[in-house]
Design an enzyme around this catalytic site. Structure first.
Site, PDB file in Angstrom:
ATOM      1  N   ASP A 159      12.037   3.730  74.395  1.00 30.57           N
ATOM      2  CA  ASP A 159      12.460   2.698  75.326  1.00 30.57           C
ATOM      3  C   ASP A 159      13.097   1.544  74.527  1.00 30.57           C
ATOM      4  O   ASP A 159      13.964   1.786  73.689  1.00 30.57           O
ATOM      5  CB  ASP A 159      11.234   2.274  76.161  1.00 30.57           C
ATOM      6  CG  ASP A 159      11.565   1.463  77.397  1.00 30.57           C
ATOM      7  OD1 ASP A 159      11.958   2.071  78.417  1.00 30.57           O
ATOM      8  OD2 ASP A 159      11.434   0.228  77.348  1.00 30.57           O
TER       9      ASP A 159
ATOM     10  N   HIS B 177       9.337  10.072  81.001  1.00 24.14           N
ATOM     11  CA  HIS B 177       9.628   8.996  80.054  1.00 24.14           C
ATOM     12  C   HIS B 177       8.480   8.718  79.095  1.00 24.14           C
ATOM     13  O   HIS B 177       8.707   8.388  77.933  1.00 24.14           O
ATOM     14  CB  HIS B 177       9.971   7.726  80.834  1.00 24.14           C
ATOM     15  CG  HIS B 177      10.554   6.638  79.999  1.00 24.14           C
ATOM     16  ND1 HIS B 177      11.734   6.787  79.298  1.00 24.14           N
ATOM     17  CD2 HIS B 177      10.123   5.371  79.733  1.00 24.14           C
ATOM     18  CE1 HIS B 177      12.012   5.658  78.652  1.00 24.14           C
ATOM     19  NE2 HIS B 177      11.045   4.797  78.886  1.00 24.14           N
TER      20      HIS B 177
END
Length: 321
Positions: free
Chosen positions: A86, A285
């Site tokens: 991220d 994710h």
């Protein structure tokens, strides 16, 4: 800067994203330390027990990279392997451009390297937000998101972690209009914990930190992205030259909706020592939580390649000056 560390040997620095703290890597710290390395997970600026900063440049990659290089100096290390997800992924990619002499290699999860775009990021997001809700645009204005997310951190964390996982299709949040919509309006309700990949106790640890700090520090990273774009003008055509590994989830939202039409092709064209690209089936994710055993195994395998002296190798002291 607050850090969590385990083990001894060559340093491996884990960089988290939003909305996380260094705790998001706690399973990897155990695995990497057991393999003979010094595993370190900082709470990055504005998160957890690393205090918030003030000023327009407080949350740029340039500023946070200075924190990380200071950490290397403090432990007496010339180099480290950096692992990122991220915002942490963007940070370690930029570290490889700005300070390649301090980067022995990078292991990046879900956020591939791409060249600097021709326009400032907020211009692109504002255009998208005319068509549908987009959290990256919503987060730009100080106040509304800070209050909304901070009102019930545990509920927000559960809902956003579930939405970003392989168990949900995050881009369904784009079905909602931007006007008059908050982030919790578009996120799905999360099933009751425990999940197959996240325990009640783990969410409690993260929720307690954000109960105490709120989310403004993390949101500051979104509000610094245009400034990051300005500060990287000299790297517009740069390629990543350090050894790199890339691992991504088959159902990751960044790969589907935020990294362009051919993210792997762009990554391969702009990384001159890309040693492996691995897809993890069904994962989203939060790869290191959703597929812990597989991710841990890959990280340790890659470390053995990046640190030729072996797991027990001591790092050399940083030079002064």
């Amino acid at each position: 800067m607050h850090i969590t560390e385990r083990g001894a040997g060559y340093p491996v620095i884990f960089c988290h994203g939003f909305p996380h703290t260094g705790y998001i890597w706690h399973r990897q710290l155990a695995a990497v330390a057991a393999a003979g390395y010094h595993a370190i997970a900082p709470d990055l600026r504005g998160y957890g027990r690393t205090g918030p900063k003030d000023g327009p440049d407080a949350y740029t990659n340039l500023a946070v990279l200075a924190d990380l290089l200071g950490l290397l100096d403090d432990i007496g290390a010339e180099q480290a392997v950096f692992v990122g997800l991220d915002f942490g992924a963007a940070l370690v990619w930029e570290a490889s451009l700005r300070a390649p002499e301090r980067v022995a290699g990078v292991i990046v999860l879900n956020n591939p390297y791409a060249p600097r775009p021709p326009r400032a990021p907020t211009q692109l997001w504002a255009e998208a937000a005319r068509r549908h809700f987009l959290h990256m645009d919503y987060f730009q204005k100080t106040g509304p998101a800070d209050a909304e997310l901070g009102a019930n951190p545990r509920e927000f964390l559960a809902r956003v972690y579930y939405a970003l996982s392989g168990d949900y299709h995050y881009l369904d949040t784009w079905r909602y209009p931007a006007e008059g919509t908050g982030y919790l309006d578009v996120l799905p309700d999360a099933p009751a914990l425990p999940w197959s990949w996240l325990s009640v106790e783990e969410l409690d640890v993260l929720a307690r930190e954000f109960d105490r700090t709120g989310f403004s520090g993390g949101l500051g990273w979104y509000r610094a992205l245009d400034r990051n774009w300005e500060l990287t003008a000299e790297y517009a055509d740069a390629k990543v030259g350090v050894p790199a590994y890339f691992v991504y989830g088959e159902r990751d939202t960044d790969m589907e909706g935020f990294s362009g039409r051919d993210p792997l092709g762009v990554l391969r064209a702009n990384s001159t020592d890309l040693r492996a690209v691995t897809e993890i089936a069904g994962a989203g994710h939060l790869l290191q939580l959703e597929r812990t055993e597989q991710v841990d195994g890959l990280i340790v395998e890659y470390l053995r390649d990046l640190v030729p002296g072996g797991a027990g190798q001591r790092y050399s002291a940083a030079s002064s000056g």
